[in-house]
Design an enzyme around this catalytic site. Structure first.
Site, PDB file in Angstrom:
ATOM      1  CG  HIS A 133      -0.132  -8.729 -30.126  1.00 17.34           C
ATOM      2  ND1 HIS A 133      -0.375  -9.556 -31.202  1.00 17.34           N
ATOM      3  CD2 HIS A 133      -0.025  -7.486 -30.639  1.00 17.34           C
ATOM      4  CE1 HIS A 133      -0.423  -8.847 -32.312  1.00 17.34           C
ATOM      5  NE2 HIS A 133      -0.208  -7.584 -32.006  1.00 17.34           N
TER       6      HIS A 133
ATOM      7  CG  ASP B 114       0.278  -6.978 -35.845  1.00 18.87           C
ATOM      8  OD1 ASP B 114       0.527  -6.614 -34.688  1.00 18.87           O
ATOM      9  OD2 ASP B 114      -0.878  -7.001 -36.318  1.00 18.87           O
TER      10      ASP B 114
ATOM     11  CG  HIS C 171      -3.073  -8.004 -40.103  1.00 22.92           C
ATOM     12  ND1 HIS C 171      -4.251  -7.499 -39.570  1.00 22.92           N
ATOM     13  CD2 HIS C 171      -2.194  -8.029 -39.075  1.00 22.92           C
ATOM     14  CE1 HIS C 171      -4.084  -7.262 -38.281  1.00 22.92           C
ATOM     15  NE2 HIS C 171      -2.839  -7.570 -37.954  1.00 22.92           N
TER      16      HIS C 171
ATOM     17  CD  GLU D 229      -0.071  -3.689 -32.132  1.00 24.04           C
ATOM     18  OE1 GLU D 229       0.319  -3.927 -33.295  1.00 24.04           O
ATOM     19  OE2 GLU D 229      -0.828  -4.458 -31.526  1.00 24.04           O
TER      20      GLU D 229
ATOM     21  CD  GLU E 258      -3.435  -6.167 -30.955  1.00 23.22           C
ATOM     22  OE1 GLU E 258      -3.684  -4.970 -31.233  1.00 23.22           O
ATOM     23  OE2 GLU E 258      -3.307  -7.042 -31.834  1.00 23.22           O
ATOM     24  CD  GLU E 259      -3.531  -9.083 -34.622  1.00 21.08           C
ATOM     25  OE1 GLU E 259      -4.524  -8.402 -34.958  1.00 21.08           O
ATOM     26  OE2 GLU E 259      -2.367  -8.757 -34.884  1.00 21.08           O
TER      27      GLU E 259
END
Length: 889
Positions: free
Chosen positions: A184, A196, A333, A257, A230-231
């Site tokens: 993603h 990510d 993140h 991922e 995706e998030e």
């Protein structure tokens, strides 16, 4: 459009609204030992402390060092890429360009336009250089749909016009079956999202480039899905697997991922069933790193995360492999997740592995007949990253049961022979068995008490930046307590018993505990039972091999060395596995919510590891002359560390540029308005709503921003769903401590619009309420039926409402760059008339990008936050019937 090298088809497709509707030789006993002493024979010598205990400690420290080294050994410099090899340098170029775009939040131009255009440009360039053996097709999908998921306690998701970039590489003559590779390109707000998941998309671009240049045709198609949402809790993968025409051909998938930044990519989920997929990874992967233990931990729900693997498994009924980078989860993140922190060697490792596995699957006959090979789970684990052992779970069950049976047979023969001593032997054996369990319970209680004390005095997470603190505090406390309990038992309970016999008995007691654990875990159907097999088989073999060493004169050091060699395999693997577990779990404690005591979790984990590693060294306590020096050393280290922790010298967070470990804080400048039955505003307020992601809350921030303190704790509006607070996701049960700092009202340029379109009486005392909502790309809907009424149906998900923890209903909404107003209806059953209405609804709009993202007050407040925090912030408009009630007619 025809190209000279290969055929490429470009299509732009918008999918309309969609509603998904799926879903040994005998030993001498104690009397014989005593008898030898009485007959004048030389007694076996106890191990002197200075020769026994330090050796054991050095051995354990060496194992830890080996595990740490082996965990990183495969990140050495890779060889230069050849013309048909994966090139990490090209992949790094893709990665740098994607992250240079900035945060890629769903609905933002950065995500929906700039990143999509960049991907298409690179795919065109790859297509121009591809060989005639392949055909490349590209589709830009904009799906709309809805589904329910039991993640985070359960909620429903609705998406509109989100973006997928889908590429199919197939033989010139086409292919009936395909393998999917998924990444993603979107990121969470305010982060560059390098690990990510931009690095995975960069890896996939380079794999596409490598495969397309090969002159050898593939047997099956390879579909590359660059998904753009995706998030937003797995929305884009759902849109693809349930709506795209190519999804029907997919027989297996690989999902890329991240739960950390770089390092080795761990295979942490496979299947469901389909052991042939694990075998494909075992055969093809050049640098394997896989663990069925990680799979069972992740699927237990202990870790508050999920991946697209769930969507393909549950909604597509497709088996697959789930991989993730797990190193340095402290900056996952956050704004520190930048491309320069991902070493090129990590990209090369991942590329080599995934390219090899994709090629293997795309040329495998089993892919076309995957449903014929789907039955049965598989036990799999890597050995220090060198190779993977994998075998069917049913074979593992047989092996486990045979191993346990042999151990039980061996123990029964030892304890029950000679028959004249069976009863005394049983009493002594079960006494040792009970003492071992008691020592474990005492150790757990003691260490958890220390952890609880540290948490109560406000020193939680002191080890977050300095992991060694947890070892010096909780590890030494656990070891000291274990040794103390057995030392006291030896001194007072076993005062006149032969040391050698005691050591022998406690070894057998540990063997019995592991044998019982092996039998129980096997019966539970857990593949992780293979760990217990290691802890039964190798100690049993060791015991049989050195049986005579117990009674031979002058063989003390020989016994110790042979004993350690026999235990080497289970101890080495356990240290290797423990390091992996700590590497995953320690960073998670910094984002696990305000309700979980991280020190209790980590202390409990350390106790479990200590009990496992000490289980076959308890007998040495009864063999050494004295444990006084060891106890004093361990206790001193523990007490000194505790004093230092209480003094606050170990600050939990770090702003170190090279290795940051920030505290995570989320702020929302929100305005709320509550309405009565007639639509009149009965209450309104505006504030900056603050949530800390860990147990410490805002304890460490208050000295820097004094107005953020416990006097402004957020009150709960009891009559409103989710306490009338603008939760982005239903994580209210994880963050019960938050703060509400009064601030001026906000006026978004794109305010939310909430309309009641109709009220329709239905049969069986039901009412259908239809609504229209328009607003920014991210919104949340909260529904609470009043007492006596129930939410029986709605136009979301599969039509059956799914309640969240606490009984309220939560709907997460997002859309791409543009979308029509959101229309939905809810149906409630309410016998009789309710004076206060039958339902309360609330809608919140979240502004994650653009001019509306942050207010001047937010900017000013964030400037005052210390540099060891990562503060993600946005504006939230909790308005326009934020608490909406309807009377029955």
């Amino acid at each position: 459009m025809e190209r000279s090298a290969a055929a490429t088809v470009w299509r732009l497709r918008a999918t309309g609204g969609h509603r998904d509707r799926r879903h040994p030789p005998p030993r001498e006993d104690g009397d014989d030992y005593v008898g030898r002493k009485k007959r004048g024979g030389p007694p076996p010598r106890p191990l002197p402390e200075e020769r026994g205990a330090p050796l054991v400690l050095l051995f354990l420290l060496g194992l830890r060092a080996l595990a740490h080294v082996s965990h990183r050994q495969l990140l050495s410099q890779p060889p230069a890429a050849g013309p048909r090899d994966f090139s990490a340098l090209r992949a790094r170029g893709y990665l740098d360009n994607i992250t240079a775009i900035g945060p890629r939040t769903v609905g933002s131009p950065e995500n929906e336009v700039l990143t999509v255009n960049y991907l298409l440009e690179q795919i065109r360039a790859i297509e121009r250089e591809s060989t005639d053996a392949h055909k490349i097709s590209v589709d830009i999908q904009r799906p709309t749909g809805s589904f329910s998921i039991d993640f985070l306690g359960g909620f429903t998701s609705y998406y509109a016009n989100i973006t997928n970039v889908v590429v199919k590489l197939e033989p010139r003559n086409g292919a009936e079956h395909a393998v999917l590779s998924n990444c993603h390109f979107d990121s969470v707000p305010n982060t560059p999202g390098a690990s990510d998941d931009a690095v995975s998309c960069a890896v996939m671009l380079e794999i596409l480039n490598t495969l397309s240049k090969s002159s050898e045709s593939l047997q099956h198609a390879v579909i590359f899905l660059f998904n753009g949402a995706e998030e937003n809790i797995l929305q884009a993968s759902h849109g693809f697997i349930t709506q795209h025409e190519w999804a029907k051909s997919i027989r297996a998938f690989i999902n890329l991922e991240a739960a950390g930044v770089g390092g080795k990519e761990l295979v942490f989920q496979t299947g469901p069933e389909n052991p042939w997929l694990v075998q494909a990874y075992v055969v093809a992967a050049k640098h394997p790193f896989a663990s069925v233990v990680a799979q069972e931990i992740f699927q237990s729900g202990i870790i508050p995360a999920d991946t697209d693997f769930r969507i393909y498994r549950d909604f597509g009924n497709v088996p697959g492999i789930d991989l993730a980078f797990i190193e340095n989860g402290y900056i996952y993140h956050t704004e520190y997740d930048t491309s320069d922190r991902i070493v090129t060697d990590s990209i090369q490792r991942a590329g080599d592995n995934i390219l090899a596995v994709l090629k293997y699957l795309a040329t495998s006959d089993k892919l076309a007949k995957s449903f014929d090979y789907r039955h049965g789970n598989v036990v799999f684990f890597d050995v220090l990253g060198l190779f993977v052992l994998a075998y069917p779970a049913r074979v593992g069950t047989i092996m486990n049961n045979i191993t346990a049976a042999i151990a039980f047979l061996y123990l029964s023969k030892k304890v029950l022979q000679p028959k004249t001593r069976a009863i005394p032997n049983l009493k002594k054996f079960f006494t040792a068995f009970s003492l071992t369990l008691i020592s474990w319970v005492c150790t757990l209680v003691t260490v958890l008490t220390v952890a609880g004390f540290v948490s109560v005095i406000g020193r939680s997470l002191s080890w977050y930046t300095h992991f060694y603190v947890s070892v010096f505090l909780y590890g030494t406390a656990a070891a000291a307590k274990l040794i103390l309990v057995h030392t006291l038992a030896k001194k007072f309970f076993y005062k006149n018993m032969n040391e050698q016999y005691l050591g022998d008995t406690f070894f057998d007691a540990s063997l019995m505990i592991w044998s019982i654990a092996l039998a129980v875990i096997t019966q539970m159907g857990l593949c992780s039972a293979f760990i217990c097999t290691l802890w039964v088989a190798f100690p049993l073999l060791t015991r049989l091999m050195i049986h005579k060493e117990f009674s031979q004169k002058g063989t003390t050091m020989k016994f110790v060395m042979m004993y350690m060699l026999g235990m080497f395999v289970p101890y080495l693997y356990m240290m290797y596995l423990s390091w992996t577990v700590f590497e995953m779990f320690t960073p998670i404690m910094g984002r696990s919510g305000s309700e979980i005591l991280p020190d209790m979790v980590l202390a409990g984990l350390i106790v479990v590891i200590t009990m496992i590693l000490s289980s076959y060294f308890i007998n040495f306590i009864y063999l050494v002359k004295s444990t006084k020096t060891t106890l004093i050393t361990l206790t001193t280290v523990c007490v000194v560390t505790l004093i230092l922790v209480c003094s606050g010298i170990f600050f939990p967070y770090s702003s170190d540029v090279a290795n940051p470990k920030p505290k995570r804080v989320f702020l929302q400048h929100t305005s709320r308005r509550f309405h009565d039955l007639d639509g009149n505003i009965v209450k309104s307020d505006s504030a900056i709503w603050i949530n800390g992601f860990d147990y410490n809350g805002i304890f460490h921030i208050t000295p820097h921003v004094p107005e953020i303190n416990d006097t402004i704790r957020t009150p709960c509006e009891e009559k409103a769903p989710f306490c009338g607070l603008p939760w982005i996701l239903p994580v209210h049960f994880m963050f019960r401590k938050n703060w509400y700092l009064p601030a001026p009202e906000i006026f978004p340029r794109s305010p939310i619009q909430f309309k009641v379109l109709s009220k329709e009486l239905m049969p069986w005392n039901s009412m259908r309420l239809s609504f229209e909502v328009s607003g920014p790309s991210h919104m949340s809907l909260y529904v609470r039926p009043h007492e006596g009424s129930s939410l029986s149906a709605w136009s979301l998900g599969n039509g059956t409402p799914v309640a969240s923890i606490g009984g309220d209903y939560f709907v997460f909404y997002s859309h791409g760059l543009q979308a029509m107003p959101w229309h939905f209806w809810v149906e409630l059953t309410a016998p009789g008339e309710h004076s206060d209405g039958i339902v309360s609804l609330a809608v919140a709009a979240h502004y994650f990008f653009g001019e509306d993202q942050k207010s001047p007050q937010l900017y000013a407040l964030l400037e005052r936050f210390p540099n060891w925090t990562f503060s993600s912030a946005c504006k939230t408009d909790f308005v326009r019937a934020s608490s909406f009630q309807v009377k029955t007619c």
